[in-house]
Design a protein around this motif. Structure first.
Motif, mmCIF file in Angstrom:
data_model
loop_
_atom_site.group_PDB
_atom_site.id
_atom_site.type_symbol
_atom_site.label_atom_id
_atom_site.label_comp_id
_atom_site.label_asym_id
_atom_site.label_seq_id
_atom_site.Cartn_x
_atom_site.Cartn_y
_atom_site.Cartn_z
ATOM 1 N N ALA A 2 16.822 113.647 -11.988
ATOM 2 C CA ALA A 2 17.616 114.855 -12.395
ATOM 3 C C ALA A 2 16.904 115.668 -12.870
ATOM 4 O O ALA A 2 15.728 115.607 -13.289
ATOM 5 C CB ALA A 2 18.980 114.221 -13.081
ATOM 6 N N ASP A 3 17.195 116.998 -12.937
ATOM 7 C CA ASP A 3 16.537 118.035 -13.598
ATOM 8 C C ASP A 3 16.382 117.681 -15.162
ATOM 9 O O ASP A 3 16.908 116.964 -15.637
ATOM 10 C CB ASP A 3 17.502 119.318 -13.458
ATOM 11 C CG ASP A 3 17.323 120.021 -12.198
ATOM 12 O OD1 ASP A 3 16.507 119.455 -11.181
ATOM 13 O OD2 ASP A 3 18.127 120.815 -11.878
ATOM 14 N N ILE A 4 15.384 118.399 -15.778
ATOM 15 C CA ILE A 4 15.091 118.289 -17.016
ATOM 16 C C ILE A 4 15.763 119.255 -17.868
ATOM 17 O O ILE A 4 15.883 120.219 -17.678
ATOM 18 C CB ILE A 4 13.570 118.436 -17.338
ATOM 19 C CG1 ILE A 4 12.622 117.631 -16.371
ATOM 20 C CG2 ILE A 4 13.165 118.484 -18.707
ATOM 21 C CD1 ILE A 4 11.249 118.067 -16.105
ATOM 22 N N ASP A 5 16.555 118.817 -18.944
ATOM 23 C CA ASP A 5 17.457 119.632 -19.709
ATOM 24 C C ASP A 5 17.381 119.046 -20.992
ATOM 25 O O ASP A 5 16.668 118.002 -21.495
ATOM 26 C CB ASP A 5 18.962 119.498 -19.224
ATOM 27 C CG ASP A 5 19.540 118.338 -19.159
ATOM 28 O OD1 ASP A 5 18.908 117.173 -19.626
ATOM 29 O OD2 ASP A 5 20.629 118.172 -18.566
ATOM 30 N N PHE A 46 7.686 112.689 -14.340
ATOM 31 C CA PHE A 46 8.302 114.162 -14.203
ATOM 32 C C PHE A 46 7.104 114.825 -13.124
ATOM 33 O O PHE A 46 5.923 114.424 -13.284
ATOM 34 C CB PHE A 46 8.245 114.805 -15.450
ATOM 35 C CG PHE A 46 9.027 114.234 -16.531
ATOM 36 C CD1 PHE A 46 10.239 114.400 -16.350
ATOM 37 C CD2 PHE A 46 8.355 113.694 -17.313
ATOM 38 C CE1 PHE A 46 11.260 113.829 -17.550
ATOM 39 C CE2 PHE A 46 9.112 112.937 -18.587
ATOM 40 C CZ PHE A 46 10.787 113.164 -18.473
ATOM 41 N N LEU A 50 10.734 119.692 -10.392
ATOM 42 C CA LEU A 50 12.198 119.403 -11.076
ATOM 43 C C LEU A 50 12.489 120.798 -11.778
ATOM 44 O O LEU A 50 11.676 121.290 -12.437
ATOM 45 C CB LEU A 50 11.881 118.330 -11.991
ATOM 46 C CG LEU A 50 11.765 117.045 -11.518
ATOM 47 C CD1 LEU A 50 11.266 115.935 -12.534
ATOM 48 C CD2 LEU A 50 12.702 116.450 -10.774
ATOM 49 N N GLY A 51 13.621 120.937 -11.717
ATOM 50 C CA GLY A 51 14.394 122.156 -12.680
ATOM 51 C C GLY A 51 14.038 121.740 -14.107
ATOM 52 O O GLY A 51 14.265 120.656 -14.512
ATOM 53 N N GLY A 52 13.583 122.841 -14.737
ATOM 54 C CA GLY A 52 13.360 122.377 -16.416
ATOM 55 C C GLY A 52 11.933 122.000 -16.672
ATOM 56 O O GLY A 52 11.825 121.909 -17.732
ATOM 57 N N TRP A 53 11.183 122.107 -15.540
ATOM 58 C CA TRP A 53 9.552 121.687 -15.865
ATOM 59 C C TRP A 53 9.011 122.417 -17.120
ATOM 60 O O TRP A 53 8.321 121.875 -18.069
ATOM 61 C CB TRP A 53 9.118 121.928 -14.760
ATOM 62 C CG TRP A 53 7.436 121.821 -14.714
ATOM 63 C CD1 TRP A 53 6.379 122.763 -14.796
ATOM 64 C CD2 TRP A 53 6.738 120.646 -14.707
ATOM 65 N NE1 TRP A 53 5.128 122.333 -14.854
ATOM 66 C CE2 TRP A 53 5.246 120.988 -14.911
ATOM 67 C CE3 TRP A 53 6.942 119.239 -14.610
ATOM 68 C CZ2 TRP A 53 4.267 120.018 -14.808
ATOM 69 C CZ3 TRP A 53 5.912 118.306 -14.830
ATOM 70 C CH2 TRP A 53 4.563 118.936 -14.844
#
Length: 89
Positions: A2-5, A46, A50-53
């Motif tokens: 999943a994206d990074i948050d 990662f 990915l979103g939030g890189w």
């Protein structure tokens, strides 16, 4: 993955990170910048797609002695294997 948050970064406390390594993978028409974070004997993988890189990079930049030039170091030349350790405890 999943994206990074913020929820994911919670599982990567700076005080427990053992190693951060950046490398690139040849994806035929482009390079994919990747980052492995070792913590508690487990490696989290990662990549820049990915979103939030940018959140991950900002988080890791808080490590003492983190090599802020690591991404620039591996980016050239294109399509050549390259890796660098940005942090090691």
């Amino acid at each position: 993955m999943a994206d990074i948050d913020a929820g994911l970064l919670y599982h990567l406390p700076l005080a427990e990170i053992e190693k951060v390594m950046f490398y690139k993978r040849d994806e035929v028409t482009s390079d994919l910048i990747c980052c492995d974070v070792k913590i508690a004997g487990k490696t989290w993988m990662f990549h820049e797609a990915l979103g939030g890189w940018d959140l991950l990079i900002a988080h890791l930049s808080g490590l003492p002695g983190f090599r802020s030039d690591a991404l620039a170091t591996i980016s050239q030349p294109p399509f050549a294997a390259s890796e660098t350790v940005a942090f090691r405890r």
